[in-house]
Design an enzyme around this catalytic site. Structure first.
Site, PDB file in Angstrom:
ATOM      1  N   TYR A   1       0.856  -1.332   0.056  1.00  0.00           N
ATOM      2  CA  TYR A   1      -0.009  -0.170   0.121  1.00  0.00           C
ATOM      3  C   TYR A   1       1.057   1.174  -0.039  1.00  0.00           C
ATOM      4  CZ  TYR A   1      -4.448  -2.365   0.118  1.00  0.00           C
ATOM      5  OH  TYR A   1      -5.511  -3.070  -0.378  1.00  0.00           O
TER       6      TYR A   1
ATOM      7  N   GLN B   1     -15.242   4.015  -6.264  1.00  0.00           N
ATOM      8  CA  GLN B   1     -14.852   3.088  -5.650  1.00  0.00           C
ATOM      9  C   GLN B   1     -13.226   3.152  -5.533  1.00  0.00           C
ATOM     10  OE1 GLN B   1     -16.186  -0.861  -7.317  1.00  0.00           O
ATOM     11  NE2 GLN B   1     -17.088   0.725  -8.761  1.00  0.00           N
ATOM     12  N   ASN B   2     -12.881   4.180  -5.854  1.00  0.00           N
ATOM     13  CA  ASN B   2     -11.392   4.481  -5.890  1.00  0.00           C
ATOM     14  C   ASN B   2     -10.897   4.905  -4.606  1.00  0.00           C
ATOM     15  OD1 ASN B   2     -11.372   3.878  -8.546  1.00  0.00           O
ATOM     16  ND2 ASN B   2     -11.487   5.880  -9.583  1.00  0.00           N
TER      17      ASN B   2
ATOM     18  N   ASP C   1      -8.041   6.538  -4.580  1.00  0.00           N
ATOM     19  CA  ASP C   1      -6.648   7.526  -4.855  1.00  0.00           C
ATOM     20  C   ASP C   1      -6.876   9.101  -4.512  1.00  0.00           C
ATOM     21  OD1 ASP C   1      -8.354   8.604  -7.159  1.00  0.00           O
ATOM     22  OD2 ASP C   1      -7.552   6.889  -8.174  1.00  0.00           O
TER      23      ASP C   1
ATOM     24  N   HIS D   1     -14.837   2.948  -0.778  1.00  0.00           N
ATOM     25  CA  HIS D   1     -13.566   1.777  -0.473  1.00  0.00           C
ATOM     26  C   HIS D   1     -12.769   2.356   0.438  1.00  0.00           C
ATOM     27  CE1 HIS D   1     -14.994  -1.255  -3.998  1.00  0.00           C
ATOM     28  NE2 HIS D   1     -15.867  -1.221  -2.865  1.00  0.00           N
TER      29      HIS D   1
ATOM     30  N   CYS E   1      -9.145   1.641  17.069  1.00  0.00           N
ATOM     31  CA  CYS E   1      -9.363   2.650  18.274  1.00  0.00           C
ATOM     32  C   CYS E   1      -9.453   4.101  17.746  1.00  0.00           C
ATOM     33  CB  CYS E   1      -8.444   2.451  19.371  1.00  0.00           C
ATOM     34  SG  CYS E   1      -6.792   2.901  19.103  1.00  0.00           S
TER      35      CYS E   1
ATOM     36  N   CYS F   1       0.062   2.344  16.266  1.00  0.00           N
ATOM     37  CA  CYS F   1      -1.048   3.370  16.725  1.00  0.00           C
ATOM     38  C   CYS F   1      -0.463   4.076  17.869  1.00  0.00           C
ATOM     39  CB  CYS F   1      -2.429   2.592  16.982  1.00  0.00           C
ATOM     40  SG  CYS F   1      -3.522   3.507  17.740  1.00  0.00           S
TER      41      CYS F   1
ATOM     42  N   GLU G   1     -14.924  -0.740 -22.806  1.00  0.00           N
ATOM     43  CA  GLU G   1     -15.244  -2.178 -22.851  1.00  0.00           C
ATOM     44  C   GLU G   1     -16.686  -2.482 -22.401  1.00  0.00           C
ATOM     45  OE1 GLU G   1     -12.012  -4.852 -21.265  1.00  0.00           O
ATOM     46  OE2 GLU G   1     -10.773  -3.483 -22.458  1.00  0.00           O
TER      47      GLU G   1
END
Ligand code: OAD
Length: 248
Positions: free
Chosen positions: A68, A101-102, A104, A119, A131, A144, A212
């Site tokens: 990530y 749904q991105n 970014d 998302h 928490c 954390c 598509e």
């Protein structure tokens, strides 16, 4: 597409509440890889079960965090494309809500004010023990600051629920819409994939923008074969001619 079809032009000019449902294809022309493209998609190159599930994070938090971190760095280097900018400009002239749904953050970067993130967002981190949201510190993953559990990216993984209220808000805006655009999604991941069908069941016109075919294409009122950066500026420009028409 030379010019949008006449009935779509009419709808674009008349629409008071527009909802754009966006997926990974929306950001493709910014240089962000999609998930399901055969060769270049993220899920062609990586197994989502190793990277995008809570179990994968429990097994190997360093690997998941680093993957990530790579994606966060990638989206930090790119810019919104003409499609993001067209939706943002349109939103300054009319009521346009983005349901994405991105993860970014490119819609917000382009200036869209009303964005529902289904998302999560790659640029934020959150305590994996639940928490509270925290900004990332040092470490892979950093602990954390409150409870010491590892932080995780604030995104939705397979098998997880959507952020509280996000789906409800998305359903509410779709039900109030008089035009829904589905842009750059393969319409395969639930519950997001259900939203354009919810619009259709309500009698709301739906236009798809995608190079598509998807499971939505046959049912959408307009299935426009083209890319987000090519088509959205034209749709937004057509919508803005409404003012000119009503002055006539
Ligand atoms: P997909 O990768 O499944 O689909 C991307 C879609 O964008 C495809 O239908 C492409 O044809 C289309 N596309 C490609 N380039 C485009 C362009 N320039 N303009 C317009 N469309 C283009 O991505 P999503 O449908 O967004 O979830 O995937 C849904 C979810 O699956 C993601 O949010 C992610 C993934 O697993 C999580 O990580 C929870």
């Amino acid at each position: 597409m030379s010019e949008p079809p006449e009935d779509l032009l009419h709808c674009l000019r008349a629409a008071r509440r527009v909802v754009a449902l966006t997926g990974a294809g929306m950001s493709a022309e910014s240089g962000v890889p999609t998930f399901r493209a055969a060769q270049t998609g993220l899920w062609a190159r990586f197994d989502p079960m190793d990277l995008a599930t809570p179990e994968a994070f429990d097994r190997d938090p360093v690997r998941v965090w680093q993957w990530y971190a790579w994606r966060r760095e990638l989206v930090g280097r790119v810019a919104p494309n003409a499609g993001h900018r067209a939706l943002a400009d349109w939103g300054r002239r009319a009521h346009v809500t983005i349901v994405t749904q991105n993860v970014d953050g490119l819609h917000q970067q382009a200036g869209s004010a009303e964005v529902i993130e289904l998302h999560g967002n790659l640029r934020r981190s959150v305590c994996s023990a639940g928490c509270g949201v925290q900004s990332p510190g040092a470490g892979e993953p950093p602990p954390c600051p409150q409870c010491g559990a590892p932080l995780r990216p604030d995104v939705v993984w397979f098998g997880e629920l959507l952020p509280e209220g996000a789906l409800e808000s998305a359903m509410a805006v779709v039900q109030a819409a008089d035009l829904v655009l589905s842009v750059g999604s393969s319409n395969q991941v639930q519950p997001a994939a259900e939203l354009p069908f919810l619009a259709l069941r309500n009698g709301c016109p739906v236009a798809e923008v995608n190079p598509e075919a998807t499971p939505l294409s046959a049912q959408a009122d307009w299935s426009l074969r083209g890319t987000a950066a090519a088509l959205l500026p034209r749709l937004a420009a057509a919508a803005s001619r409404r003012g000119a028409e009503s002055d006539e």
